[in-house]
Design an enzyme around this catalytic site. Structure first.
Site, PDB file in Angstrom:
ATOM      1  N   TRP A 200       0.857  -1.185   0.000  1.00  0.00           N
ATOM      2  CA  TRP A 200       0.000   0.000   0.000  1.00  0.00           C
ATOM      3  C   TRP A 200       0.902   1.247   0.000  1.00  0.00           C
ATOM      4  O   TRP A 200       1.867   1.319   0.751  1.00  0.00           O
ATOM      5  CB  TRP A 200      -0.907   0.005   1.250  1.00  0.00           C
ATOM      6  N   ASP A 367     -15.502  12.923  -2.007  1.00  0.00           N
ATOM      7  CA  ASP A 367     -14.979  11.600  -1.647  1.00  0.00           C
ATOM      8  C   ASP A 367     -15.802  10.988  -0.516  1.00  0.00           C
ATOM      9  O   ASP A 367     -16.973  11.342  -0.298  1.00  0.00           O
ATOM     10  CB  ASP A 367     -13.478  11.744  -1.284  1.00  0.00           C
ATOM     11  N   ASP A 368     -15.211  10.117   0.231  1.00  0.00           N
ATOM     12  CA  ASP A 368     -15.855   9.333   1.291  1.00  0.00           C
ATOM     13  C   ASP A 368     -16.527  10.239   2.340  1.00  0.00           C
ATOM     14  O   ASP A 368     -16.053  11.341   2.615  1.00  0.00           O
ATOM     15  CB  ASP A 368     -14.743   8.505   1.957  1.00  0.00           C
ATOM     16  N   ARG A 444     -10.418  -2.429   7.856  1.00  0.00           N
ATOM     17  CA  ARG A 444     -10.915  -1.055   7.950  1.00  0.00           C
ATOM     18  C   ARG A 444     -12.355  -1.028   8.485  1.00  0.00           C
ATOM     19  O   ARG A 444     -13.219  -0.313   7.954  1.00  0.00           O
ATOM     20  CB  ARG A 444     -10.843  -0.361   6.585  1.00  0.00           C
ATOM     21  N   LYS A 477     -15.803   7.762  -8.428  1.00  0.00           N
ATOM     22  CA  LYS A 477     -14.593   7.104  -7.926  1.00  0.00           C
ATOM     23  C   LYS A 477     -15.060   5.854  -7.201  1.00  0.00           C
ATOM     24  O   LYS A 477     -15.773   5.939  -6.196  1.00  0.00           O
ATOM     25  CB  LYS A 477     -13.848   8.041  -6.979  1.00  0.00           C
ATOM     26  N   TRP A 478     -14.699   4.697  -7.730  1.00  0.00           N
ATOM     27  CA  TRP A 478     -15.143   3.397  -7.194  1.00  0.00           C
ATOM     28  C   TRP A 478     -14.005   2.834  -6.367  1.00  0.00           C
ATOM     29  O   TRP A 478     -13.004   2.392  -6.905  1.00  0.00           O
ATOM     30  CB  TRP A 478     -15.491   2.482  -8.354  1.00  0.00           C
ATOM     31  N   ASP A 479     -14.183   2.850  -5.059  1.00  0.00           N
ATOM     32  CA  ASP A 479     -13.114   2.448  -4.145  1.00  0.00           C
ATOM     33  C   ASP A 479     -13.320   1.011  -3.679  1.00  0.00           C
ATOM     34  O   ASP A 479     -14.405   0.418  -3.847  1.00  0.00           O
ATOM     35  CB  ASP A 479     -13.138   3.411  -2.940  1.00  0.00           C
ATOM     36  N   MET A 480     -12.300   0.437  -3.060  1.00  0.00           N
ATOM     37  CA  MET A 480     -12.359  -0.942  -2.546  1.00  0.00           C
ATOM     38  C   MET A 480     -11.238  -1.047  -1.526  1.00  0.00           C
ATOM     39  O   MET A 480     -10.067  -1.069  -1.890  1.00  0.00           O
ATOM     40  CB  MET A 480     -12.139  -1.887  -3.725  1.00  0.00           C
ATOM     41  N   CYS A 527     -10.263   2.457  -7.934  1.00  0.00           N
ATOM     42  CA  CYS A 527      -9.397   2.750  -6.798  1.00  0.00           C
ATOM     43  C   CYS A 527      -9.543   1.580  -5.826  1.00  0.00           C
ATOM     44  O   CYS A 527     -10.620   1.009  -5.713  1.00  0.00           O
ATOM     45  CB  CYS A 527      -9.880   4.051  -6.145  1.00  0.00           C
ATOM     46  N   ASP A 549      -2.363   5.774  -2.959  1.00  0.00           N
ATOM     47  CA  ASP A 549      -2.715   6.718  -1.903  1.00  0.00           C
ATOM     48  C   ASP A 549      -1.523   7.575  -1.520  1.00  0.00           C
ATOM     49  O   ASP A 549      -1.663   8.502  -0.716  1.00  0.00           O
ATOM     50  CB  ASP A 549      -3.223   5.965  -0.664  1.00  0.00           C
TER      51      ASP A 549
HETATM   52  C1  DGJ Z   1      -8.913   5.104  -0.145  1.00  0.00           C
HETATM   53  C2  DGJ Z   1      -8.682   5.926  -1.362  1.00  0.00           C
HETATM   54  O1  DGJ Z   1      -7.548   5.517  -2.028  1.00  0.00           O
HETATM   55  C3  DGJ Z   1      -8.617   7.391  -0.964  1.00  0.00           C
HETATM   56  O2  DGJ Z   1      -8.297   8.180  -2.068  1.00  0.00           O
HETATM   57  C4  DGJ Z   1      -9.926   7.780  -0.363  1.00  0.00           C
HETATM   58  O3  DGJ Z   1     -10.934   7.691  -1.342  1.00  0.00           O
HETATM   59  C5  DGJ Z   1     -10.240   6.893   0.818  1.00  0.00           C
HETATM   60  N1  DGJ Z   1     -10.150   5.502   0.490  1.00  0.00           N
HETATM   61  C6  DGJ Z   1     -11.601   7.185   1.349  1.00  0.00           C
HETATM   62  O4  DGJ Z   1     -11.967   6.327   2.344  1.00  0.00           O
END
Ligand code: DGJ
Length: 745
Positions: A200, A367-368, A444, A477-480, A527, A549
């Site tokens: 990471w 974002d989040d 998380r 922005k599709w996060d995981m 993402c 990140d």
């Molecule tokens: C991880 C992403 O890589 C960040 O850019 C951000 O969107 C956070 N998650 C939000 O929880």
């Protein structure tokens, strides 16, 4: 480009201007590999490439024939247990406990273009003349399983795309326990192995080692392609470099558990395997059922790593990425994550967006933290409705305010996840991946939804689509943010649990596909805690991905350099963030942060209100510069000039198709004093073109020919070598410069 078949010798020859790929049906009916490399003349008979010898200790397929032992013969899709002792391409567990299979040639078909792979991302053609596909059919007489090997050769570039399809035409069910996308046996092992690995915030660092007898591999067992390794490896001749020499790149168009492996045998033959990680994988095939592997793309070049990368870039930019945004310049965005984290109000967001607009930004991304009970990362995931305390007018209201400023609006989702503290989990606690009677590990503070289940994907689709139908959202922005543990689906029987990891990824692809189809104009950025799922599979649905990140400019040199070996610049999400940086706490000049981010999608990850007026002015100039050269940065030909893994200086450049324009990024990590003069040999320019050069927007005197810049080099000496730069700027740590080259008419 053509695919020829010689009936007499049962030999296939796939070729284009650059490569030849030759296979033959072996005496036992298996498909054997004869040659893959630079283009060679066609002949009726290539049996000279079939190197068979009588080896002591060889186990033999035919009684009394000591020459025919599979372990010493190059094959197209090796099997284990019938005289080949290497790791196989395929393994099938049968009712009687046997794992032996014996795929015997049945026939072939040659078609124009390239067929789609059902439910899976893959490269494609827009015109049937762009490629031809060979399908070779083989059958195991005992189980009745039919194996189809698909090979696509493109008209342009040294590219072969491969996959395998297995169909149970027998009468009994079987368990597929291994089905690789690619198996390639090479005649020697004189290669260096390159992998792109890290962790990471340290993704896709280049690591090189010499191939040796035995196995070298990278893989993922995390349920996503991962930060640790990328589903991409390179084999290069030891003397090959960026500009010359033989290289082979292997890329898997897949986002789940993968294995990329090279096995060097006793006589220096190398077997490359690439595909779904067999560890933990099985797939039950009832009579009549079929399994399609993901696609593996191989690029061969005799012109070095740079040419290999540009071939991948062109293919993945134009014939893997799809849709409205494929060929369009990407909007310059401002994301609020590092500006506010979870601590925002609507007023603050609008104020960030207002300043962004004033500076020239085109898209504001929330974002989040905007939904359900999400005020930190312990709650809310899965509840995709806006928090009314934060956003009184909901997402619709905020989007209207952002649009009224003259900006597009983008929104963050993490569709695959759920917090225990969420209404979704309280209503459907059984919807997560969890193993009966076992503890469910969190990552998380969240669980992974069981995307192998249709009703789960349907529910998330409806929740996301509702917002997207109501509000004007232009970007997602599709996060995981976690890996999969205790992988088990509550709705599958025991003998299908080995399917869950793959079915999960198919569910992710299905959700992407449905959203892409209903909202074709929305730009998706993938993402996974930064670059944890930066792979070709997702490029098919999301033409760009947040690369890491780690937004520090110096760290990004290595991350973006490593990423560029396979992935086009238009796919690399890269932003300017604050100094001191939030990950490494390093102070870097604003110009260097932008000079690195230009070689990507470009944007800001900070609150521009908090910059000084002078800095805001600099940002305005950066945005104007990016708008002027954005097409060149994102769609030009990319050349790596100096590696951050080798020393203090990194340099790379983009060149327009007609070679009349180029932009070079030059970066120095630590400053020095009383240093030697420096020069940098450029690449990709027109030999005879005369270029004018601007350094940091100031024009240098004179003109410089392409051959001069590529052979003698561009002088890059700065004040550290006693030179007073024309811009009179003293060099410093973390310094950088942008050179713009424009050919005179
Ligand atoms: C991880 C992403 O890589 C960040 O850019 C951000 O969107 C956070 N998650 C939000 O929880």
């Amino acid at each position: 480009m053509s695919i020829l078949f010689n009936e007499g010798t049962k030999t296939f020859h796939l070729y284009n201007k650059e490569i030849s790929y030759i296979m033959t049906v072996l005496p036992n009916g298996h498909l054997g590999q004869l040659y893959f490399g630079g283009r060679i003349h066609h002949k009726e008979d290539f049996s000279c490439f079939l190197e068979m010898s009588c080896r002591p200790m060889a186990s033999c397929v035919f009684d009394e024939d000591r020459f025919f032992s599979l372990e010493h013969i190059r094959q197209e899709y090796g099997v284990y247990g019938t005289t080949d002792f290497r790791h196989p391409a395929v393994e099938i567990l049968q009712g009687n406990g046997s794992r032996i299979s014996d795929f015997v040639y049945q026939g072939y078909e040659i078609t124009d273009g390239k067929p789609k792979l059902s439910g899976l991302p893959a490269t494609y053609t827009e015109d049937e003349k762009e490629a031809q596909t060979l399908t070779v059919s083989l059958k195991d007489p005992v189980t009745g399983i039919v194996l189809e090997l698909l090979y696509t050769i493109f008209a342009e570039g040294g590219i072969i795309a491969r996959s395998a399809r297995l169909t149970n035409q027998g009468t009994d069910s079987v368990q597929l326990t291994r089905a690789m996308s690619l198996c390639l046996d090479l005649p020697d092992c004189d290669y260096e192995w390159m992998q792109f690995s890290g962790a990471w915030a340290r993704e896709r660092h280049l690591k090189v080692r010499r191939l040796e007898q035995g196995i070298q591999a990278v893989d993922s067992l995390r349920g996503h392609s991962s930060h640790d390794h990328n589903p991409f490896i390179v084999l290069k001749r030891p003397t090959a470099d960026e500009e010359q020499g033989e290289v082979l790149g292997f890329s898997l168009v897949y986002s789940g558990n993968f294995l990329a492996q090279a096995q060097v045998g006793t006589h220096d033959m190398t077997r490359v395997l690439l595909g779904i990680n067999p560890m933990g994988f099985s797939w039950k095939m009832e009579p009549g059922e079929c399994f399609q592997t993901p696609e593996a793309v191989t690029v061969y070049s005799r012109k070095g790593l740079g040419d290999m990368s540009r071939t991948f870039h062109r293919l993945y930019r134009k014939r893997l990425a799809r849709g409205y945004w494929r060929d369009r310049e990407r909007p310059i965005l401002n994301n609020n994550w590092e500006a506010t984290y979870f601590d925002f109000t609507e007023e603050r967001l609008v104020s960030i967006a207002g300043k962004a607009k004033e500076c020239g930004v085109e898209l504001f991304v929330l974002d989040d933290g905007w939904f359900g009970a999400r005020r930190n990362d312990h709650a809310g995931l899965g509840d995709w409705t806006a928090n009314p305390e934060l956003l009184p007018g909901g997402i619709t209201g905020l989007a209207e305010k952002i649009e009224a400023l003259g900006l597009k609006f983008g929104l963050w989702f993490e569709p695959e996840m759920v917090n225990r503290d969420s209404d979704l989990y309280r209503t459907h606690p059984d919807w997560i991946l969890q193993t009966p009677d076992r503890h469910s590990s969190q990552g998380r503070s969240q669980y992974v939804l069981d995307f192998s289940r249709r009703e789960v994907v349907d529910c998330i689709y409806e929740r996301m689509a509702k917002i997207l139908r109501e509000a004007k959202v232009s970007y997602i922005k599709w996060d995981m943010n976690r890996s999969i543990t205790e992988c088990y689906s509550g709705v599958l029987p025991a003998d299908r649990q080995g399917e869950v990891f793959h079915r999960y990824i198919l569910g992710v692809y299905d959700l992407y596909e449905r959203l892409n189809s209903e909202f074709p104009d929305i730009l998706f950025e993938s993402c996974a805690s930064g670059g944890g799922r930066f792979d070709p599979g997702l490029l098919y649905y999301a033409p760009q991905g947040w690369a890491s990140d780690d937004s520090d400019a110096v760290e990004r040199l290595k991350i973006q350099y490593g990423t560029s070996f396979c992935y086009p610049i238009s796919s690399i999400g890269s932003h300017v963030s604050v100094s001191p940086n939030h990950q490494v706490f390093r102070m870097t000049p604003l110009h260097t942060r932008a000079n690195v981010a230009y070689f990507g999608t470009f944007g800001y990850e900070l609150d521009l209100n908090r910059l000084t007026e002078e800095e805001q002015q600099e940002v305005k100039e950066q945005i104007l510069f990016m708008k002027q050269y954005r097409r060149l940065f994102q769609f030009g030909d990319f050349y790596r000039l100096s590696s951050p893994f080798d020393g203090n200086i990194t340099a790379w450049m983009v060149v327009s198709e007609d070679k009349k324009e180029a932009v070079l990024g030059w970066y120095k990590v630590l400053n020095g004093v009383n240093l030697p003069h420096t020069r940098l040999r450029l690449q990709g320019l027109g030999q005879d073109l005369a270029y004018r050069i601007c350094v940091d927007q100031e024009e240098r005197e004179g003109v410089y020919y392409g051959d001069e810049l590529m052979n003698a080099g561009l002088v890059t000496s700065d004040s550290a070598s006693g030179e007073v730069s024309r811009s009179q700027k003293a060099s410093c740590d973390f310094d950088s410069r942008i050179f713009v080259l424009r050919a005179e008419d």
